[in-house]
Design an enzyme around this catalytic site. Structure first.
Site, PDB file in Angstrom:
ATOM      1  N   ASN A 195       0.862  -1.187   0.000  1.00 41.95           N
ATOM      2  CA  ASN A 195       0.000   0.000   0.000  1.00 41.95           C
ATOM      3  C   ASN A 195       0.898   1.236   0.000  1.00 41.95           C
ATOM      4  O   ASN A 195       1.467   1.582   1.038  1.00 41.95           O
ATOM      5  CB  ASN A 195      -0.912  -0.029   1.241  1.00 41.95           C
ATOM      6  CG  ASN A 195      -1.794   1.197   1.321  1.00 41.95           C
ATOM      7  OD1 ASN A 195      -1.908   1.965   0.354  1.00 41.95           O
ATOM      8  ND2 ASN A 195      -2.416   1.400   2.466  1.00 41.95           N
ATOM      9  N   TRP A 196       0.991   1.861  -1.158  1.00 40.92           N
ATOM     10  CA  TRP A 196       1.888   3.025  -1.268  1.00 40.92           C
ATOM     11  C   TRP A 196       1.349   4.269  -0.567  1.00 40.92           C
ATOM     12  O   TRP A 196       2.050   5.243  -0.415  1.00 40.92           O
ATOM     13  CB  TRP A 196       2.111   3.369  -2.749  1.00 40.92           C
ATOM     14  CG  TRP A 196       2.915   2.353  -3.490  1.00 40.92           C
ATOM     15  CD1 TRP A 196       3.629   1.310  -2.961  1.00 40.92           C
ATOM     16  CD2 TRP A 196       3.109   2.288  -4.911  1.00 40.92           C
ATOM     17  NE1 TRP A 196       4.239   0.601  -3.960  1.00 40.92           N
ATOM     18  CE2 TRP A 196       3.933   1.178  -5.169  1.00 40.92           C
ATOM     19  CE3 TRP A 196       2.648   3.047  -5.983  1.00 40.92           C
ATOM     20  CZ2 TRP A 196       4.327   0.821  -6.451  1.00 40.92           C
ATOM     21  CZ3 TRP A 196       3.036   2.696  -7.272  1.00 40.92           C
ATOM     22  CH2 TRP A 196       3.865   1.597  -7.497  1.00 40.92           C
ATOM     23  N   LYS A 197       0.071   4.238  -0.207  1.00 42.66           N
ATOM     24  CA  LYS A 197      -0.564   5.421   0.397  1.00 42.66           C
ATOM     25  C   LYS A 197      -0.350   6.625  -0.529  1.00 42.66           C
ATOM     26  O   LYS A 197      -0.358   6.446  -1.743  1.00 42.66           O
ATOM     27  CB  LYS A 197      -0.038   5.641   1.816  1.00 42.66           C
ATOM     28  CG  LYS A 197      -0.155   4.351   2.658  1.00 42.66           C
ATOM     29  CD  LYS A 197       0.083   4.518   4.119  1.00 42.66           C
ATOM     30  CE  LYS A 197      -0.104   3.170   4.814  1.00 42.66           C
ATOM     31  NZ  LYS A 197       0.027   3.223   6.264  1.00 42.66           N
ATOM     32  N   GLU A 229      -6.527   4.806   8.200  1.00 41.52           N
ATOM     33  CA  GLU A 229      -6.318   6.228   7.862  1.00 41.52           C
ATOM     34  C   GLU A 229      -7.578   6.824   7.229  1.00 41.52           C
ATOM     35  O   GLU A 229      -7.892   7.993   7.429  1.00 41.52           O
ATOM     36  CB  GLU A 229      -5.091   6.366   6.937  1.00 41.52           C
ATOM     37  CG  GLU A 229      -3.803   6.106   7.709  1.00 41.52           C
ATOM     38  CD  GLU A 229      -2.682   5.496   6.900  1.00 41.52           C
ATOM     39  OE1 GLU A 229      -2.734   5.523   5.656  1.00 41.52           O
ATOM     40  OE2 GLU A 229      -1.734   4.962   7.521  1.00 41.52           O
ATOM     41  N   SER A 282       3.994  -2.198  10.153  1.00 41.05           N
ATOM     42  CA  SER A 282       5.457  -2.270  10.220  1.00 41.05           C
ATOM     43  C   SER A 282       6.020  -3.628   9.781  1.00 41.05           C
ATOM     44  O   SER A 282       7.013  -4.111  10.326  1.00 41.05           O
ATOM     45  CB  SER A 282       5.961  -1.895  11.622  1.00 41.05           C
ATOM     46  OG  SER A 282       5.591  -0.562  11.937  1.00 41.05           O
ATOM     47  N   GLU A 299      -4.894  -4.852  10.984  1.00 41.80           N
ATOM     48  CA  GLU A 299      -3.824  -3.877  11.172  1.00 41.80           C
ATOM     49  C   GLU A 299      -4.025  -3.142  12.493  1.00 41.80           C
ATOM     50  O   GLU A 299      -4.869  -2.242  12.584  1.00 41.80           O
ATOM     51  CB  GLU A 299      -3.856  -2.835  10.054  1.00 41.80           C
ATOM     52  CG  GLU A 299      -3.690  -3.399   8.671  1.00 41.80           C
ATOM     53  CD  GLU A 299      -3.152  -2.338   7.714  1.00 41.80           C
ATOM     54  OE1 GLU A 299      -2.131  -2.607   7.090  1.00 41.80           O
ATOM     55  OE2 GLU A 299      -3.742  -1.244   7.626  1.00 41.80           O
ATOM     56  N   GLY A 335       2.938  -1.012   4.196  1.00 41.41           N
ATOM     57  CA  GLY A 335       3.064   0.383   3.804  1.00 41.41           C
ATOM     58  C   GLY A 335       4.510   0.723   3.469  1.00 41.41           C
ATOM     59  O   GLY A 335       4.992   0.466   2.355  1.00 41.41           O
ATOM     60  N   GLY A 336       5.227   1.270   4.436  1.00 37.62           N
ATOM     61  CA  GLY A 336       6.590   1.776   4.230  1.00 37.62           C
ATOM     62  C   GLY A 336       7.519   0.838   3.463  1.00 37.62           C
ATOM     63  O   GLY A 336       8.201   1.257   2.516  1.00 37.62           O
ATOM     64  N   HIS A 358      -9.369   1.307   5.396  1.00 34.90           N
ATOM     65  CA  HIS A 358      -8.057   1.478   6.041  1.00 34.90           C
ATOM     66  C   HIS A 358      -8.204   2.433   7.218  1.00 34.90           C
ATOM     67  O   HIS A 358      -8.991   3.385   7.167  1.00 34.90           O
ATOM     68  CB  HIS A 358      -7.050   2.029   5.015  1.00 34.90           C
ATOM     69  CG  HIS A 358      -5.646   1.974   5.540  1.00 34.90           C
ATOM     70  ND1 HIS A 358      -5.162   2.889   6.446  1.00 34.90           N
ATOM     71  CD2 HIS A 358      -4.631   1.103   5.305  1.00 34.90           C
ATOM     72  CE1 HIS A 358      -3.899   2.573   6.743  1.00 34.90           C
ATOM     73  NE2 HIS A 358      -3.563   1.490   6.067  1.00 34.90           N
ATOM     74  N   GLY A 416       3.169   2.257  10.647  1.00 30.80           N
ATOM     75  CA  GLY A 416       4.135   3.324  10.401  1.00 30.80           C
ATOM     76  C   GLY A 416       4.929   3.729  11.636  1.00 30.80           C
ATOM     77  O   GLY A 416       5.603   4.757  11.645  1.00 30.80           O
TER      78      GLY A 416
END
Ligand SMILES: O=C[C@H](O)COP(=O)(O)O
Length: 252
Positions: free
Chosen positions: A9-11, A97, A213, A167, A234-235, A95, A173
């Site tokens: 997930n590149w966000k 966010e 993470s 999650e 993500g990251g 998600h 993150g």
């Protein structure tokens, strides 16, 4: 055996040239076997180009959100019809966010899950607790409730195709990962809840990812757990090299 699904997930990251380069870097290196599925969840504006670049490769392309209506006066929104039309196969829904910053609720997530299936898109439904909820021992009740509400009204066949991503919000993150045992305990609970609302047979088919993470250094241990069938990352999905390492771990 359930396949492992690794979704990056590149966000809200990467400009188009970087997004295209990523697909060029990974497309011939994604393992070609049935054990693993690799998905890139990209910003809307990159989707047509990435779908085009990923054609004939083992990379699938996902959106990070969508509206539940097919069309209409919803300025700034993107519909499932539009995603299907350009060849997107998956969509991330709910998600944390989106729930925190964009007023996503269990009700809208459920509407979006139905809309996804109406247009033959596979939903990746995110659930998870805050640190306060975990400390108050509310994790299983909260996550179970999110899962039930997201799946409400689906047929058993649709539930079987839904990907659920657990999650814990406090692990997103932050560099803090849930221990693999703790993550597995909640993923196993999610499977129990799916069983309650459908059947054991369906629950055994549902892919349940862990997210928070995840990186090459911890992915093997997480994927070795009985109820963790992949990762929503993500990251560590932003660099092609690290994304490939995660997918390779899923292919073992
Ligand atoms: O969708 C991905 C998750 O929010 C996890 O993000 P992260 O791997 O950067 O912690």
């Amino acid at each position: 055996m359930r396949k492992k699904v690794i979704a990056g997930n590149w966000k809200m990251n990467k400009v188009l040239a970087e997004a295209n380069q990523f697909i060029d870097d990974v497309k011939d290196k994604i393992p070609n076997n049935d054990n693993v599925e690799a998905i890139v969840c990209a910003p809307y504006v990159h989707l047509p180009s990435l779908v085009d670049k990923a054609k004939g490769t083992n990379v699938k392309v996902s959106a990070q959100n969508m509206h539940f209506e097919d069309n209409g006066a919803f300025t700034g929104e993107v519909s499932p019809v539009m995603l299907k039309d350009i060849g997107v196969t998956h969509v991330v829904l709910g998600h944390s966010e989106r729930r925190e910053y964009f007023a996503e609720t269990d009700e809208t997530v459920n509407k979006k899950v139905h809309a996804a299936f109406n247009h033959d898109l596979t939903p990746i439904v995110c659930v998870g607790e805050t640190l306060e909820q975990r400390e108050a021992n509310e994790t299983k009740a909260l996550v179970g409730d999110q899962v039930k509400k997201a799946l409400e009204g689906l047929s058993e066949a649709q539930v079987a195709k839904t990907i659920i991503a657990y999650e814990p919000i406090w692990a997103i993150g932050t560099g803090k990962t849930a221990s693999s045992e703790d993550a597995n305990e909640v993923c196993a609970h999610v499977r129990e809840v799916v069983k309650e609302v459908t059947s054991e047979e369906i629950a055994e088919q549902v892919v349940i990812q862990y997210g928070g993470s995840v990186k090459p250094a911890n992915v093997d241990e997480l994927l070795a757990q009985s109820d963790i069938d992949g990762a929503l990352v993500g990251g560590a999905s932003l660099e092609s090299e690290s994304f490939l390492q995660l997918v390779e771990a899923g292919a073992k």
